[in-house]
Motif scaffolding. Structure first.
Motif, PDB file in Angstrom:
ATOM      1  N   VAL A 127       0.974  -1.125  -0.050  1.00 36.18           N
ATOM      2  CA  VAL A 127      -0.065  -0.014  -0.021  1.00 36.18           C
ATOM      3  C   VAL A 127       0.907   1.253   0.003  1.00 36.18           C
ATOM      4  O   VAL A 127       0.415   2.220  -0.668  1.00 36.18           O
ATOM      5  N   ARG A 128       2.164   1.228   0.633  1.00 37.41           N
ATOM      6  CA  ARG A 128       2.783   2.312   0.642  1.00 37.41           C
ATOM      7  C   ARG A 128       3.422   2.764  -0.787  1.00 37.41           C
ATOM      8  O   ARG A 128       3.517   3.881  -1.026  1.00 37.41           O
ATOM      9  N   ASN A 129       3.608   1.909  -1.536  1.00 42.24           N
ATOM     10  CA  ASN A 129       3.868   2.150  -2.926  1.00 42.24           C
ATOM     11  C   ASN A 129       2.804   2.486  -3.744  1.00 42.24           C
ATOM     12  O   ASN A 129       2.718   3.309  -4.665  1.00 42.24           O
ATOM     13  N   MET A 130       1.359   1.937  -3.407  1.00 41.14           N
ATOM     14  CA  MET A 130       0.269   2.438  -4.189  1.00 41.14           C
ATOM     15  C   MET A 130      -0.241   3.779  -4.098  1.00 41.14           C
ATOM     16  O   MET A 130      -0.669   4.408  -4.841  1.00 41.14           O
ATOM     17  N   VAL A 131       0.034   4.295  -2.764  1.00 34.35           N
ATOM     18  CA  VAL A 131      -0.405   5.494  -2.749  1.00 34.35           C
ATOM     19  C   VAL A 131       0.391   6.686  -3.284  1.00 34.35           C
ATOM     20  O   VAL A 131       0.039   7.857  -3.084  1.00 34.35           O
ATOM     21  N   LYS A 132       1.416   6.209  -3.930  1.00 28.30           N
ATOM     22  CA  LYS A 132       2.051   7.383  -4.663  1.00 28.30           C
ATOM     23  C   LYS A 132       1.652   7.841  -5.894  1.00 28.30           C
ATOM     24  O   LYS A 132       1.739   8.773  -6.643  1.00 28.30           O
ATOM     25  N   ASN A 133       0.491   6.906  -6.254  1.00 26.81           N
ATOM     26  CA  ASN A 133      -0.479   7.463  -7.256  1.00 26.81           C
ATOM     27  C   ASN A 133      -1.328   8.441  -6.867  1.00 26.81           C
ATOM     28  O   ASN A 133      -2.305   8.033  -6.167  1.00 26.81           O
ATOM     29  N   HIS A 134      -1.235   9.777  -7.148  1.00 29.59           N
ATOM     30  CA  HIS A 134      -1.746  10.795  -6.401  1.00 29.59           C
ATOM     31  C   HIS A 134      -3.465  10.937  -6.859  1.00 29.59           C
ATOM     32  O   HIS A 134      -4.075  11.552  -6.305  1.00 29.59           O
ATOM     33  N   LYS A 135      -3.724  10.355  -7.854  1.00 25.40           N
ATOM     34  CA  LYS A 135      -4.898  10.049  -8.308  1.00 25.40           C
ATOM     35  C   LYS A 135      -5.944   9.184  -7.684  1.00 25.40           C
ATOM     36  O   LYS A 135      -7.134   9.442  -7.294  1.00 25.40           O
ATOM     37  N   LEU A 136      -5.255   8.123  -6.949  1.00 23.27           N
ATOM     38  CA  LEU A 136      -5.995   7.244  -6.130  1.00 23.27           C
ATOM     39  C   LEU A 136      -5.613   7.277  -4.840  1.00 23.27           C
ATOM     40  O   LEU A 136      -6.096   6.482  -4.143  1.00 23.27           O
ATOM     41  N   ALA A 137      -4.717   8.191  -4.416  1.00 22.72           N
ATOM     42  CA  ALA A 137      -3.933   7.940  -2.861  1.00 22.72           C
ATOM     43  C   ALA A 137      -4.986   8.234  -1.848  1.00 22.72           C
ATOM     44  O   ALA A 137      -5.179   7.482  -0.817  1.00 22.72           O
ATOM     45  N   LYS A 138      -6.018   9.177  -2.132  1.00 21.40           N
ATOM     46  CA  LYS A 138      -6.998   9.642  -1.056  1.00 21.40           C
ATOM     47  C   LYS A 138      -8.049   8.174  -0.839  1.00 21.40           C
ATOM     48  O   LYS A 138      -8.263   7.881   0.113  1.00 21.40           O
ATOM     49  N   SER A 139      -8.306   7.931  -1.921  1.00 19.37           N
ATOM     50  CA  SER A 139      -9.485   6.623  -2.049  1.00 19.37           C
ATOM     51  C   SER A 139      -8.877   5.504  -1.289  1.00 19.37           C
ATOM     52  O   SER A 139      -9.413   4.688  -0.630  1.00 19.37           O
ATOM     53  N   ILE A 140      -7.429   5.225  -1.738  1.00 17.84           N
ATOM     54  CA  ILE A 140      -6.699   3.879  -1.173  1.00 17.84           C
ATOM     55  C   ILE A 140      -6.754   4.213   0.345  1.00 17.84           C
ATOM     56  O   ILE A 140      -6.881   3.027   1.176  1.00 17.84           O
ATOM     57  N   ASN A 141      -6.243   5.381   0.882  1.00 14.48           N
ATOM     58  CA  ASN A 141      -6.091   5.342   2.367  1.00 14.48           C
ATOM     59  C   ASN A 141      -7.412   5.442   2.914  1.00 14.48           C
ATOM     60  O   ASN A 141      -7.590   4.991   4.238  1.00 14.48           O
ATOM     61  N   ASP A 142      -8.457   5.855   2.533  1.00 13.25           N
ATOM     62  CA  ASP A 142      -9.820   5.859   2.787  1.00 13.25           C
ATOM     63  C   ASP A 142     -10.239   4.601   2.985  1.00 13.25           C
ATOM     64  O   ASP A 142     -10.829   4.036   4.041  1.00 13.25           O
ATOM     65  N   ALA A 143     -10.105   3.531   2.208  1.00  9.43           N
ATOM     66  CA  ALA A 143     -10.090   2.104   2.317  1.00  9.43           C
ATOM     67  C   ALA A 143      -9.625   1.424   3.508  1.00  9.43           C
ATOM     68  O   ALA A 143     -10.190   0.364   3.697  1.00  9.43           O
ATOM     69  N   SER A 144      -8.345   1.652   3.710  1.00 11.78           N
ATOM     70  CA  SER A 144      -7.577   1.321   4.932  1.00 11.78           C
ATOM     71  C   SER A 144      -7.576  -0.281   4.906  1.00 11.78           C
ATOM     72  O   SER A 144      -7.920  -0.868   5.589  1.00 11.78           O
ATOM     73  N   TRP A 145      -6.922  -0.714   3.483  1.00 10.69           N
ATOM     74  CA  TRP A 145      -6.732  -2.005   3.153  1.00 10.69           C
ATOM     75  C   TRP A 145      -5.572  -2.624   4.268  1.00 10.69           C
ATOM     76  O   TRP A 145      -5.886  -3.940   4.618  1.00 10.69           O
ATOM     77  N   TYR A 146      -4.728  -1.823   4.610  1.00 12.36           N
ATOM     78  CA  TYR A 146      -3.695  -2.531   5.388  1.00 12.36           C
ATOM     79  C   TYR A 146      -4.169  -2.777   6.845  1.00 12.36           C
ATOM     80  O   TYR A 146      -3.841  -3.836   7.437  1.00 12.36           O
ATOM     81  N   GLN A 147      -4.926  -1.868   7.371  1.00 15.63           N
ATOM     82  CA  GLN A 147      -5.597  -2.033   8.603  1.00 15.63           C
ATOM     83  C   GLN A 147      -6.401  -3.329   8.666  1.00 15.63           C
ATOM     84  O   GLN A 147      -6.448  -4.226   9.465  1.00 15.63           O
ATOM     85  N   PHE A 148      -7.295  -3.600   7.595  1.00 21.12           N
ATOM     86  CA  PHE A 148      -7.828  -4.811   7.270  1.00 21.12           C
ATOM     87  C   PHE A 148      -7.065  -5.927   7.450  1.00 21.12           C
ATOM     88  O   PHE A 148      -7.553  -6.983   8.018  1.00 21.12           O
TER      89      PHE A 148
END
Length: 394
Positions: A278-299
């Motif tokens: 996830v740390r590398n995926m959020v480098k995509n600034h178009k999807l970073a907010k949605s990825i952080n909001d989903a909280s996959w790593y916490q799940f």
């Protein structure tokens, strides 16, 4: 280890003294980082010994309990050892060189500096800051645990008050009947996850839903901020409201992840999921907010935790080509992210996410092994009995 959290109820003077203890713990931590920077090559024990020097040089630092100072040194050493580990593993990019912290939010005591009341509803902090007696507000009952099982006490400051966390040395284990079911999970942004059976969990999008109110609160903070001047009480109140809103969102994410992970683990004997970076995926600034909001790593973290508690198998598999590969014939069918249906020349036609979940499950089962008896929740004893039975039949 089990963490039991209570809200602290006391007077405003006591809260101010807790703030002083937190600032002192932060000072000890930063001083240990500075001492290591000036004398590289020192170990953990020398950092702990340096705490005694700080207590002699600074009178107000000596007010903090000696074990609390050692716990702050342990935090400094955790950052240092993480840096050493990243260098040893040759992780690309920044290695996480230990940095000074500007703000602290907690102070940690080990086994001294506090005392619980007989009814376990109050705690008395007895170090040099003289915080005194505070009421513990919570639903957990500390009578289930012996005093020697409580290894650490952590005082935490949050936007809505002060909390006490007890770290209890106990192994949590719950036995469940085997379900004879396996499950593959493919997380996404349209749906939170899609499993190998075709079931989907909706993405709650807590941040997106609260974005309008967050912007309004942020505007109030900006209007009341005065550059180069002492900030007013109205600014502090507006800042507190904004902080409480962010705290509510983080708690909503955690509650959603905990409940969903528990249901998934209880319903299956083996759960396979993608080993996403996830740390590398959020480098995509178009999807970073949605990825952080989903909280996959916490799940994922709660999946692994409940897997240990309930004795279920959890397997993280490589995510490569799970969406492109056909789950029926294993051909590579390239598709764009906007293509939501998987269609293959072999006749397979199903949801893109379900196809990925089936591939994840297959990889997970291959990782566990072909015998895979433990993946169904069985014990080694049954595995030994089946092996003996096979030999007798032959």
């Amino acid at each position: 280890m089990l963490v039991l959290e209570y809200k602290l109820r006391g007077k405003q003077e006591q809260y101010e003294r807790i703030d002083n203890a937190i600032r002192t713990a932060l000072f000890v931590r930063n001083s240990c980082i500075r001492y290591w920077t000036d004398n590289q090559g020192i170990d953990k024990y020398k950092l702990s010994a340096y705490c005694k020097v700080l207590a002699k040089d600074f009178e107000w630092a000596g007010k903090l309990n000696s074990m609390a100072r050692q716990a702050s040194a342990d935090r400094a050493w955790a950052a240092i050892s993480r840096f050493y580990s990243n260098c040893k593993k040759q992780i690309p990019g920044k290695k996480g060189f230990p940095r000074f912290k500007r703000r602290g939010h907690s102070v940690e005591y080990k086994t001294t500096g506090y005392k619980l009341s007989e009814d376990r509803k109050y705690i008395n902090l007895t170090d040099g800051f003289e915080i005194g007696k505070l009421e513990l507000v919570g639903t957990h009952d500390l009578h289930f645990y012996q005093p020697n099982q409580i290894k650490r006490l952590r005082l935490v400051r949050r936007a809505d008050g002060y909390y006490a966390q007890f770290i209890v040395d106990v192994e949590r284990s719950i036995e469940l009947e085997p379900t004879k079911q396996t499950l593959g999970l493919d997380v996404g942004l349209l749906h939170f996850y899609t499993d190998s059976n075709g079931n989907k969990a909706e993405n709650p999008r807590f941040l997106r839903k609260a974005e309008k109110s967050l912007k309004r609160l942020q505007k109030r903070v900006s209007k009341k901020f005065k550059k180069g001047q002492k900030q007013s009480n109205n600014y502090k109140k507006a800042r507190q409201k904004l902080a409480r809103k962010h705290l509510k969102i983080s708690r909503q994410r955690k509650d959603h992840a905990v409940k969903l992970a528990r249901c998934v683990i209880q319903s299956s004997d083996l759960v396979a999921y993608e080993d996403l970076q996830v740390r590398n995926m959020v480098k995509n600034h178009k999807l970073a907010k949605s990825i952080n909001d989903a909280s996959w790593y916490q799940f994922r973290e709660w999946l692994e935790y409940f897997g240990k508690v309930y004795g279920r198998a959890t397997v993280a598999v490589a995510p490569h080509y799970t969406s492109q590969e056909c789950s029926s014939c294993h051909r590579i069918v390239k598709k764009a992210l906007s293509t939501r249906t998987h269609q293959c020349v072999c006749g397979a036609e199903l949801c893109r996410d379900q196809n990925a979940a089936l591939n994840i499950l297959r990889k997970g089962l291959n990782t566990v092994g072909h015998t895979g008896i433990n993946a169904w929740g069985e014990t080694d004893r049954y595995l030994a009995e089946e092996t003996t039975l096979d030999k007798s039949i032959r």
